[in-house]
Design a protein around this motif. Structure first.
Motif, PDB file in Angstrom:
ATOM      1  N   ASN A 319     -60.435  41.694  10.719  1.00  0.00           N
ATOM      2  CA  ASN A 319     -59.279  40.845  10.421  1.00  0.00           C
ATOM      3  C   ASN A 319     -58.777  40.233  11.732  1.00  0.00           C
ATOM      4  O   ASN A 319     -58.040  40.875  12.480  1.00  0.00           O
ATOM      5  N   PHE A 320     -59.169  38.993  11.989  1.00  0.00           N
ATOM      6  CA  PHE A 320     -58.916  38.358  13.287  1.00  0.00           C
ATOM      7  C   PHE A 320     -57.563  37.666  13.372  1.00  0.00           C
ATOM      8  O   PHE A 320     -57.035  37.465  14.461  1.00  0.00           O
ATOM      9  N   LEU A 321     -57.002  37.260  12.237  1.00  0.00           N
ATOM     10  CA  LEU A 321     -55.798  36.430  12.249  1.00  0.00           C
ATOM     11  C   LEU A 321     -54.570  37.277  11.934  1.00  0.00           C
ATOM     12  O   LEU A 321     -54.366  37.701  10.793  1.00  0.00           O
ATOM     13  N   SER A 322     -53.761  37.537  12.931  1.00  0.00           N
ATOM     14  CA  SER A 322     -52.562  38.356  12.714  1.00  0.00           C
ATOM     15  C   SER A 322     -51.603  37.687  11.747  1.00  0.00           C
ATOM     16  O   SER A 322     -50.858  38.354  11.022  1.00  0.00           O
ATOM     17  N   ALA A 323     -51.610  36.343  11.704  1.00  0.00           N
ATOM     18  CA  ALA A 323     -50.727  35.621  10.785  1.00  0.00           C
ATOM     19  C   ALA A 323     -51.228  35.680   9.343  1.00  0.00           C
ATOM     20  O   ALA A 323     -50.466  35.434   8.409  1.00  0.00           O
ATOM     21  N   VAL A 324     -52.530  35.987   9.171  1.00  0.00           N
ATOM     22  CA  VAL A 324     -53.120  36.101   7.827  1.00  0.00           C
ATOM     23  C   VAL A 324     -53.894  37.417   7.782  1.00  0.00           C
ATOM     24  O   VAL A 324     -55.131  37.430   7.799  1.00  0.00           O
ATOM     25  N   PRO A 325     -53.209  38.551   7.735  1.00  0.00           N
ATOM     26  CA  PRO A 325     -53.880  39.847   7.845  1.00  0.00           C
ATOM     27  C   PRO A 325     -54.803  40.167   6.688  1.00  0.00           C
ATOM     28  O   PRO A 325     -55.644  41.077   6.803  1.00  0.00           O
ATOM     29  N   ASP A 326     -54.679  39.469   5.557  1.00  0.00           N
ATOM     30  CA  ASP A 326     -55.543  39.750   4.411  1.00  0.00           C
ATOM     31  C   ASP A 326     -56.884  39.021   4.482  1.00  0.00           C
ATOM     32  O   ASP A 326     -57.757  39.249   3.651  1.00  0.00           O
ATOM     33  N   PHE A 327     -57.052  38.143   5.477  1.00  0.00           N
ATOM     34  CA  PHE A 327     -58.309  37.419   5.626  1.00  0.00           C
ATOM     35  C   PHE A 327     -59.252  38.191   6.537  1.00  0.00           C
ATOM     36  O   PHE A 327     -58.863  38.660   7.610  1.00  0.00           O
ATOM     37  N   SER A 328     -60.503  38.337   6.125  1.00  0.00           N
ATOM     38  CA  SER A 328     -61.511  39.022   6.942  1.00  0.00           C
ATOM     39  C   SER A 328     -62.718  38.111   7.135  1.00  0.00           C
ATOM     40  O   SER A 328     -62.985  37.216   6.319  1.00  0.00           O
ATOM     41  N   LEU A 329     -63.438  38.339   8.198  1.00  0.00           N
ATOM     42  CA  LEU A 329     -64.636  37.565   8.488  1.00  0.00           C
ATOM     43  C   LEU A 329     -65.646  38.463   9.181  1.00  0.00           C
ATOM     44  O   LEU A 329     -65.334  39.142  10.165  1.00  0.00           O
TER      45      LEU A 329
END
Length: 523
Positions: A319-329
């Protein structure tokens, strides 16, 4: 399709192997303390499991066979089998106080397969194989606070012997042994240790580096296509990561040693094959193509041409985006090259996998999509192999579909070479201890001509489609149960492929079903 050497599993196997690797997807339980005094600590651990499987319409109606090379003896059109493993382990460590700590590990494994064996076109686990053998046998030293602020506590870890080793989520390196033949355990995949290792692990803050020497276990390499080529590699791995948030009441996260403790990671790996078996079934290149009338081509020697190969890999995940914690890559790219005379290789593989979880919605649904590419060989008769060599992959980290993509096709057809795979994965968690998943796959050949022989042509890229339904239940901290049902439909390309193996096998187009359940106990 030609069987590869390593097959993988699900979250259940991640739970199994967390005891072996110490860094699986499932949290490892505390070991059983046997002695702890004066700096000397001795612990015991045990993992065991039993699995039951049945597969009506195996190989889309062609069934499974017991004779390697040219299938002649049909075992069953709906094989049913069981797998058992028992893995007792003994660990010891001695803390010197000022000069770090020494440690060692020894374990054995008993594996047994009953019934009809697995559902591959040629089943090497047919005949009720049973094996008791050493799994772990290694020793090492951890630095403790010897280096002060220069490294983390235990920031230098040196070890050697027979042990498991993994990089990232196991796309390229995670298992040093094949689980077919007398080893059995084709589905459970509980054996993972490399036969020889030399490891140096260094960590400081958000950085980790590994220098490694690995030699795989090829004690069955004299049996037809049951092992990879005997391979020795030397290389390094560098990763930067961020620890996941600490769970209230839980231990501090340590992403340097525990994969599941990472919020995200990015890494770069390189290794050189300093020695690999290149004769017999592991030969490929000039003079070994079909035009020379020899059976040793890329279609049955995916692990050939390794000697001298250079492999470079970049990987990331989390989960790279602290502003979008539910997004994973997640992603990985691998390039393989070999310029040695008679052993030319130019191959690649990569995948990309975005996902999104609705953490504030009931049952926390998650949806992810993956595209994975593994290069094939358009001309197996020339002097350069372009079919990807998957090396030491296994499934030990992120659940079903990693890295055996599909409970049917991923386990019993493809070898993560000459295939492109679309995967859609949807999961929900009705309870904290229960996960339900649906996984859909579309498989296509990367180079359909790789499997064409003479006048028998593979005329379509379409290999198969598959749907898996999975339930995973953590009954207690010590007991896990999983069950899955799957169905697959053949593509025109795979029906053509069956004709290339034996004229009597094509063109089968029945639906292929699979049912499986597995119970694992660990402490």
């Amino acid at each position: 399709m030609v069987r590869h050497d390593v097959r993988g599993r699900s979250l259940v196997t991640a739970a199994i192997l967390s005891a072996v690797l110490g860094c699986g997807a499932a949290p490892a339980l505390a070991d059983v303390s046997l002695y702890d005094a004066n700096g000397l600590k001795i612990d015991g651990a045990f993992t065991g499991g039993v699995s039951l499987l049945t597969s009506p319409g195996a190989q889309f109606g062609a069934g499974t066979y017991s004779v390697p090379g040219a299938p002649t003896h049909r075992i069953s059109g709906r094989p049913s089998w069981s797998e058992l493993f028992l893995h007792p382990e003994l660990k010891a460590s001695y803390d010197t106080g000022s000069f770090g700590s020494f440690y060692g590990d020894v374990s054995a494994q008993l594996t047994a397969t009953g019934g009809d064996g697995d559902a591959s076109l040629v089943s090497t686990t047919y005949g009720h194989p049973v094996l008791l053998d050493v799994e772990n046998l290694y020793a090492g030293w951890r630095s403790g606070k010897v280096f002060g602020d220069l490294l983390d506590e235990d920031g230098l870890d040196l070890s050697g012997g027979r042990q498991s080793f993994r990089v990232g989520d196991g796309f390229l390196i995670s298992s040093g042994v094949a689980n077919g033949g007398q080893r059995g355990g084709w589905w459970n995949q509980s054996r993972t240790a490399f036969n020889q290792t030399g490891l140096a692990k260094v960590s400081k803050g958000p950085f980790r580096a590994d220098i490694f020497y690995l030699q795989n276990d090829t004690s069955q390499d004299k049996m037809y296509n049951l092992d990879q080529a005997k391979t020795q590699v030397v290389g390094g791995n560098f990763e930067i990561f961020e620890n996941a948030d600490k769970v209230e009441g839980g231990p501090e996260r340590n992403g340097a040693t525990t994969f599941a403790d990472r919020k995200w990671y990015v890494g770069l790996t390189y290794f050189n094959v300093i020695n690999a078996k290149s004769d017999g079934q592991f030969s490929y290149g000039s003079g070994f193509g079909r035009q020379a009338g020899n059976a040793y081509t890329v279609t049955n020697t995916i692990t050939s041409n390794r000697d001298g190969m250079n492999v470079i890999s970049a990987h990331l995940g989390g989960n790279f985006l602290s502003a979008v914690p539910d997004f994973s890559l997640y992603g990985n790219v691998v390039y393989e090259s070999n310029d040695s005379a008679g052993k030319k290789v130019d191959a690649n593989a990569w995948y990309i996998e975005p996902g999104y979880q609705l953490s504030n919605v009931a049952w926390t649904p998650k949806l992810s999509y993956r595209y994975a590419h593994f290069s094939g060989d358009a001309d197996p008769n020339n002097q350069t192999k372009t079919a990807y060599d998957p090396f030491f992959y296994n499934a030990v980290t992120r659940g079903y579909g990693t890295w055996f993509m599909g409970e049917i096709v991923g386990n019993y057809i493809i070898s993560n070479s000459n295939v492109n795979v679309h995967m859609l994965n949807f999961s929900v968690n009705p309870r904290d201890d229960l996960k339900l998943s649906a996984l859909a796959y579309i498989y296509n050949y990367d180079e359909k001509s790789q499997y064409s022989t003479g006048s028998t042509l593979v005329t379509s890229d379409s290999l198969a489609r598959e749907l898996d339904l999975v339930a995973e239940w953590a009954i207690t901290d010590n007991v896990s149960l999983s069950a899955a049902a799957a169905v697959a439909e053949s593509g025109r390309g795979y029906r053509d492929y069956l004709k290339t193996q034996n004229a009597g096998l094509g063109a089968k187009d029945e639906l292929w079903w699979l049912g499986e359940t597995s119970l694992v106990v660990k402490f």
